[in-house]
Design a protein around this motif. Structure first.
Motif, mmCIF file in Angstrom:
data_model
loop_
_atom_site.group_PDB
_atom_site.id
_atom_site.type_symbol
_atom_site.label_atom_id
_atom_site.label_comp_id
_atom_site.label_asym_id
_atom_site.label_seq_id
_atom_site.Cartn_x
_atom_site.Cartn_y
_atom_site.Cartn_z
ATOM 1 N N VAL A 289 34.285 55.090 40.112
ATOM 2 C CA VAL A 289 34.049 53.982 39.184
ATOM 3 C C VAL A 289 34.948 52.800 39.515
ATOM 4 N N GLU B 266 38.576 48.752 35.660
ATOM 5 C CA GLU B 266 38.247 48.307 34.301
ATOM 6 C C GLU B 266 37.012 48.999 33.726
ATOM 7 N N THR B 267 36.529 50.034 34.389
ATOM 8 C CA THR B 267 35.414 50.808 33.858
ATOM 9 C C THR B 267 35.975 51.968 33.053
ATOM 10 N N CYS C 123 43.346 59.088 34.502
ATOM 11 C CA CYS C 123 42.805 57.753 34.202
ATOM 12 C C CYS C 123 43.910 56.703 34.264
ATOM 13 N N ARG D 238 42.335 53.138 34.994
ATOM 14 C CA ARG D 238 41.090 53.099 34.234
ATOM 15 C C ARG D 238 41.387 53.354 32.762
ATOM 16 N N GLN E 248 30.633 52.407 26.811
ATOM 17 C CA GLN E 248 29.864 52.263 28.051
ATOM 18 C C GLN E 248 30.633 52.838 29.247
ATOM 19 N N PRO E 249 31.045 54.109 29.175
ATOM 20 C CA PRO E 249 31.827 54.688 30.277
ATOM 21 C C PRO E 249 30.993 54.846 31.541
ATOM 22 N N GLY E 250 31.665 54.779 32.669
ATOM 23 C CA GLY E 250 30.998 54.944 33.951
ATOM 24 C C GLY E 250 31.145 56.341 34.503
ATOM 25 N N GLN F 138 23.275 57.709 32.146
ATOM 26 C CA GLN F 138 24.183 56.636 32.523
ATOM 27 C C GLN F 138 25.440 57.079 33.238
#
Length: 155
Positions: free
Chosen positions: A67, A70-71, A90, A95, A123-125, A147
């Motif tokens: 990812v 900033e995701t 993280c 992140r 909206q996590p990646g 997603q």
């Protein structure tokens, strides 16, 4: 945020700085930092400062590969040891960690709805989990399957 430990001299800027500094020190790197007792019937699991630093670095590399900066990363963990590793990884990767309870097929409607809202808001990646999620969770929370890439947060 500045962290200062009265047992250690000097200042560090972040929790990551503190753990990396302690892990690199021969005196403190071998000291046990966490002990996890999953149940009275199972022997406790533990991590030294150096072991946790090494595991967090390895997972941070995997997170960084999956990812962009900033995701947000959703950390789904029911077991404290996995949550600790996922959260620190993280931070190491720079992140945003978004903690949430790891759902199972038996969780209440409220827990599933809460997870849906967390995913919608953050909206996590990527999602880190300490165990494979049952298919029923993916059926009830389709955003997990559509997603988000998945990575198991195991050592």
């Amino acid at each position: 945020m500045r962290v200062r430990s009265s047992a250690m001299t000097g200042h560090v800027n972040t929790l990551v700085d503190l753990l990396q500094r302690d892990a690199a020190s021969p005196a403190s790197g071998a000291q046990e930092l966490f002990r996890f007792c999953a149940s009275p019937d199972v022997a406790p699991l533990s991590w030294t400062r150096a072991e946790l630093d090494q595991a967090a670095r390895a997972w941070a590399t995997r997170i960084s590969e999956r990812v962009p900066p900033e995701t947000p990363v959703l950390v789904l963990a029911g077991f404290v040891k996995s949550f600790c590793l996922g959260f620190l990884a993280c931070l190491y990767a720079g992140r945003i960690a978004v903690p949430a309870l790891c759902p199972d097929g038996a969780r209440s409607t409220f827990s599933i709805a809460r997870l849906r809202h967390i995913i919608e808001d953050a909206q996590p990646g990527l999602v880190l989990s300490d165990a494979p999620l049952p298919d029923t969770v993916f059926e009830r929370v389709p955003a997990l399957a559509k997603q988000i890439g998945r990575a198991s947060c195991r050592e």
